[in-house]
Design a protein around this motif. Structure first.
Motif, PDB file in Angstrom:
ATOM      1  N   LYS A   1       1.748  13.490  -7.461  1.00 16.53           N
ATOM      2  CA  LYS A   1       1.556  12.826  -6.164  1.00 16.53           C
ATOM      3  C   LYS A   1       0.327  13.338  -5.419  1.00 16.53           C
ATOM      4  O   LYS A   1      -0.406  12.569  -4.813  1.00 16.53           O
ATOM      5  CB  LYS A   1       2.784  13.046  -5.270  1.00 16.53           C
ATOM      6  CG  LYS A   1       3.753  11.908  -5.307  1.00 16.53           C
ATOM      7  CD  LYS A   1       4.830  12.091  -4.261  1.00 16.53           C
ATOM      8  CE  LYS A   1       6.100  11.416  -4.756  1.00 16.53           C
ATOM      9  NZ  LYS A   1       7.216  11.569  -3.823  1.00 16.53           N
TER      10      LYS A   1
ATOM     11  N   LEU B   1      -2.734  12.008  -7.070  1.00 14.17           N
ATOM     12  CA  LEU B   1      -2.838  10.572  -6.803  1.00 14.17           C
ATOM     13  C   LEU B   1      -3.408  10.336  -5.406  1.00 14.17           C
ATOM     14  O   LEU B   1      -4.366   9.580  -5.226  1.00 14.17           O
ATOM     15  CB  LEU B   1      -1.448   9.935  -6.927  1.00 14.17           C
ATOM     16  CG  LEU B   1      -1.382   8.421  -6.751  1.00 14.17           C
ATOM     17  CD1 LEU B   1      -1.918   7.709  -7.980  1.00 14.17           C
ATOM     18  CD2 LEU B   1       0.052   7.979  -6.484  1.00 14.17           C
ATOM     19  N   ARG B   2      -2.826  11.011  -4.418  1.00 13.75           N
ATOM     20  CA  ARG B   2      -3.244  10.785  -3.027  1.00 13.75           C
ATOM     21  C   ARG B   2      -4.643  11.308  -2.758  1.00 13.75           C
ATOM     22  O   ARG B   2      -5.335  10.803  -1.878  1.00 13.75           O
ATOM     23  CB  ARG B   2      -2.228  11.399  -2.067  1.00 13.75           C
ATOM     24  CG  ARG B   2      -0.971  10.561  -2.061  1.00 13.75           C
ATOM     25  CD  ARG B   2       0.042  11.092  -1.110  1.00 13.75           C
ATOM     26  NE  ARG B   2       1.341  10.466  -1.405  1.00 13.75           N
ATOM     27  CZ  ARG B   2       2.505  11.012  -1.154  1.00 13.75           C
ATOM     28  NH1 ARG B   2       2.558  12.200  -0.590  1.00 13.75           N
ATOM     29  NH2 ARG B   2       3.612  10.379  -1.451  1.00 13.75           N
TER      30      ARG B   2
ATOM     31  N   MET C   1      -7.284   8.703  -2.864  1.00 11.52           N
ATOM     32  CA  MET C   1      -7.193   7.561  -1.956  1.00 11.52           C
ATOM     33  C   MET C   1      -7.484   7.938  -0.513  1.00 11.52           C
ATOM     34  O   MET C   1      -7.148   9.028  -0.080  1.00 11.52           O
ATOM     35  CB  MET C   1      -5.760   7.012  -1.969  1.00 11.52           C
ATOM     36  CG  MET C   1      -5.321   6.615  -3.340  1.00 11.52           C
ATOM     37  SD  MET C   1      -3.698   5.885  -3.292  1.00 11.52           S
ATOM     38  CE  MET C   1      -3.499   5.609  -5.060  1.00 11.52           C
TER      39      MET C   1
ATOM     40  N   ASN D   1       0.287   4.487  -3.006  1.00 11.60           N
ATOM     41  CA  ASN D   1       0.137   5.939  -2.823  1.00 11.60           C
ATOM     42  C   ASN D   1       1.458   6.709  -2.958  1.00 11.60           C
ATOM     43  O   ASN D   1       1.527   7.886  -2.639  1.00 11.60           O
ATOM     44  CB  ASN D   1      -0.581   6.254  -1.510  1.00 11.60           C
ATOM     45  CG  ASN D   1       0.058   5.570  -0.332  1.00 11.60           C
ATOM     46  OD1 ASN D   1       1.280   5.392  -0.312  1.00 11.60           O
ATOM     47  ND2 ASN D   1      -0.740   5.166   0.633  1.00 11.60           N
ATOM     48  N   ARG D   2       2.477   6.004  -3.437  1.00  4.16           N
ATOM     49  CA  ARG D   2       3.795   6.609  -3.702  1.00  4.16           C
ATOM     50  C   ARG D   2       4.436   7.240  -2.476  1.00  4.16           C
ATOM     51  O   ARG D   2       5.098   8.268  -2.595  1.00  4.16           O
ATOM     52  CB  ARG D   2       3.721   7.614  -4.866  1.00  4.16           C
ATOM     53  CG  ARG D   2       3.653   6.929  -6.213  1.00  4.16           C
ATOM     54  CD  ARG D   2       3.647   7.914  -7.377  1.00  4.16           C
ATOM     55  NE  ARG D   2       4.898   8.664  -7.504  1.00  4.16           N
ATOM     56  CZ  ARG D   2       5.034   9.760  -8.266  1.00  4.16           C
ATOM     57  NH1 ARG D   2       4.006  10.216  -8.955  1.00  4.16           N
ATOM     58  NH2 ARG D   2       6.190  10.376  -8.348  1.00  4.16           N
TER      59      ARG D   2
ATOM     60  N   THR E   1       0.835  -1.209   0.000  1.00  7.75           N
ATOM     61  CA  THR E   1       0.000   0.000   0.000  1.00  7.75           C
ATOM     62  C   THR E   1       0.875   1.266   0.000  1.00  7.75           C
ATOM     63  O   THR E   1       0.485   2.272  -0.574  1.00  7.75           O
ATOM     64  CB  THR E   1      -0.979   0.002   1.188  1.00  7.75           C
ATOM     65  OG1 THR E   1      -0.245   0.002   2.403  1.00  7.75           O
ATOM     66  CG2 THR E   1      -1.894  -1.206   1.155  1.00  7.75           C
TER      67      THR E   1
END
Ligand code: DCP
Ligand code: MG
Length: 241
Positions: free
Chosen positions: A76, A79-80, A83, A54-55, A50
């Motif tokens: 980033k 992306l986050r 989530m 989420n990098r 995980t």
């Protein structure tokens, strides 16, 4: 373009330090509405999977795709923002319950916050507090029980309306009634989203679309509950103790 939640791992290898591989040749595919569970002993690499989605860490070998796009090409922050991580170590801050549910969704209205709390089964305990949604929490929400903090964590995720859900189940137990509220809230929250579950309760894992058994960074078994039980391997051992 809104991301829809298709996640693919292609031959992913990863290590926190040079030399020591923590994940080895991970391949998986998850689509919206699916629940993918990771089980395995401590240190197997469950949280690491995980951390890569989420990098929080970047992979050095292989590819992770989000709706077919290499996640290294997605900003980033963007992306986050798709989530939410639920349950474990929910970060609560000094402020009202309302603000703690709203969190990053600064534009969320009171109606949206209450709706989210209802979905999360948190509304009942909140409205019974003397100041309701305006109740002040101490830093880290120490004036709430563990179960109440987990219900708030679900409400916060519901307001965020994420494409991807990461459920990192807390090891500490809550009472049976609260547990039932949490499971119900999570089930509603997961609907239509891609969910990755790191579960300690085998009951949470059982109804997953796919279960990945990790050992020393490798997926050694995969399938649904019934398939893995029939295999009579590691998953079967975990279930039969
Ligand atoms: N590791 C590391 N540096 C980090 C995090 C982890 O070197 N910042 C190492 C510790 C383990 C391996 O990576 O050897 C896998 O760690 P995970 O946290 O992914 O393990 P799990 O989540 O499977 O373990 P647990 O069940 O204890 O949470
Ligand atoms: Mg972990």
């Amino acid at each position: 373009i809104p991301l829809r939640g298709y996640i693919t791992f292609k031959d992913v290898n990863f290590g926190y330090d040079e030399g020591k591989r923590v994940l080895k040749n991970i391949n998986l595919y998850a689509k919206p509405g699916q629940k993918i569970a990771f089980v395995g002993s401590t240190g197997a690499g469950k949280t690491t999977v995980t951390n890569l989605i989420n990098r929080f860490y970047e992979i050095n070998d292989g590819t992770i795709l989000f709706d077919g796009i290499d996640i290294r090409r997605i900003n980033k922050h963007d992306l986050r923002s798709t989530m939410s991580i639920v349950l474990q170590d929910v970060h609560l801050f000094e402020g009202t319950i309302k603000d703690n549910i709203r969190y990053g969704r600064l534009d969320a209205t009171d109606e949206e916050i209450i709706e989210a709390a209802k979905l999360a089964n948190a509304h009942y305990f909140i409205k019974n507090l003397p100041n309701g949604y305006d109740t002040m929490l101490t830093a880290d929400g120490m004036n709430l029980s563990q179960g109440e903090r987990q219900l708030l964590s679900i409400a916060r995720a519901a307001v965020a309306d994420p494409t991807i859900l990461i459920l990192d189940e807390a090891t500490s137990s809550v009472d049976t009634r609260t547990e039932k509220l949490i499971v119900e809230g999570m089930d509603k929250l997961m609907e239509g989203r891609t969910t990755f579950v790191i579960a300690h309760r085998l009951s949470t894992v059982r109804d997953s679309d796919a279960i990945m058994v990790l050992e020393h960074g490798e997926i050694i078994e995969r399938g649904d509950h019934e398939e893995l039980m029939n295999l009579k391997g590691r998953y079967y051992e975990l279930n039969t103790g």
